[in-house]
Design a protein around this motif. Structure first.
Motif, PDB file in Angstrom:
ATOM      1  N   ARG A   1     -24.095  -5.230 -34.753  1.00 49.99           N
ATOM      2  CA  ARG A   1     -22.844  -5.850 -34.301  1.00 49.99           C
ATOM      3  C   ARG A   1     -22.159  -6.584 -35.439  1.00 49.99           C
TER       4      ARG A   1
ATOM      5  N   VAL B   1     -20.512  -4.124 -37.764  1.00 51.48           N
ATOM      6  CA  VAL B   1     -19.299  -3.546 -37.170  1.00 51.48           C
ATOM      7  C   VAL B   1     -18.149  -4.547 -37.261  1.00 51.48           C
ATOM      8  N   ILE B   2     -18.421  -5.798 -36.963  1.00 46.69           N
ATOM      9  CA  ILE B   2     -17.381  -6.832 -37.049  1.00 46.69           C
ATOM     10  C   ILE B   2     -16.916  -6.996 -38.496  1.00 46.69           C
TER      11      ILE B   2
ATOM     12  N   ALA C   1     -16.957  -4.738 -40.831  1.00 39.91           N
ATOM     13  CA  ALA C   1     -16.168  -3.551 -41.177  1.00 39.91           C
ATOM     14  C   ALA C   1     -14.769  -3.645 -40.573  1.00 39.91           C
ATOM     15  N   TYR C   2     -14.680  -4.100 -39.340  1.00 45.66           N
ATOM     16  CA  TYR C   2     -13.373  -4.267 -38.692  1.00 45.66           C
ATOM     17  C   TYR C   2     -12.524  -5.280 -39.451  1.00 45.66           C
ATOM     18  N   GLU C   3     -13.114  -6.400 -39.812  1.00 40.37           N
ATOM     19  CA  GLU C   3     -12.373  -7.410 -40.552  1.00 40.37           C
ATOM     20  C   GLU C   3     -11.902  -6.873 -41.903  1.00 40.37           C
ATOM     21  N   GLU C   4     -12.739  -6.077 -42.552  1.00 40.51           N
ATOM     22  CA  GLU C   4     -12.362  -5.476 -43.835  1.00 40.51           C
ATOM     23  C   GLU C   4     -11.189  -4.523 -43.663  1.00 40.51           C
ATOM     24  N   ILE C   5     -11.212  -3.734 -42.606  1.00 36.53           N
ATOM     25  CA  ILE C   5     -10.113  -2.806 -42.327  1.00 36.53           C
ATOM     26  C   ILE C   5      -8.824  -3.570 -42.043  1.00 36.53           C
ATOM     27  N   MET C   6      -8.939  -4.687 -41.314  1.00 37.38           N
ATOM     28  CA  MET C   6      -7.748  -5.467 -40.994  1.00 37.38           C
ATOM     29  C   MET C   6      -7.149  -6.127 -42.238  1.00 37.38           C
TER      30      MET C   6
END
Length: 107
Positions: free
Chosen positions: A92, A95-96, A98-103
């Motif tokens: 988890r 994943v969080i 990675a999401y923050e990096e994408i944002m």
């Protein structure tokens, strides 16, 4: 018992997806999903395995209270559940992150 194997299986699936990123997006935008394993199904299986391990731990604890089990089995079951939950929390967190990096990526 089942928990370390489940965690190892989850990590193996994540490593396979990391090696072939297209496997994580299998079935997206397609009416009928392909036979490939998707990230969602891997995650669902991992969560199911953790849930099952937790139920086994609860059952062992209840049997101990009734005097039908020994302390070693209960401690082992609880430790396996803890390992499985730690593995899920680690995934988890990744994943969080990675999401923050994408944002943070510029468009």
């Amino acid at each position: 018992m089942a928990s370390p194997i489940s965690a190892a299986g989850a990590y193996a699936n994540m490593a396979r997806i990391a090696a072939d990123p297209s496997a994580a997006f299998a079935g997206i935008g397609v009416a009928q999903p392909k036979s490939e394993t998707s990230f969602a199904s891997v995650l669902k299986e991992a969560i199911g395995a953790v849930h099952e391990t937790g139920q086994k731990s609860d059952m062992q604890t209840q049997q101990l209270v009734k005097g039908q089990s020994n302390m070693v089995d209960v401690v082992t079951a609880v430790a396996e559940t803890e390992v499985a939950i730690d593995a899920v929390v680690a995934v988890r967190d990744k994943v969080i992150a990675a999401y923050e990096e994408i944002m943070r990526m510029p468009i």
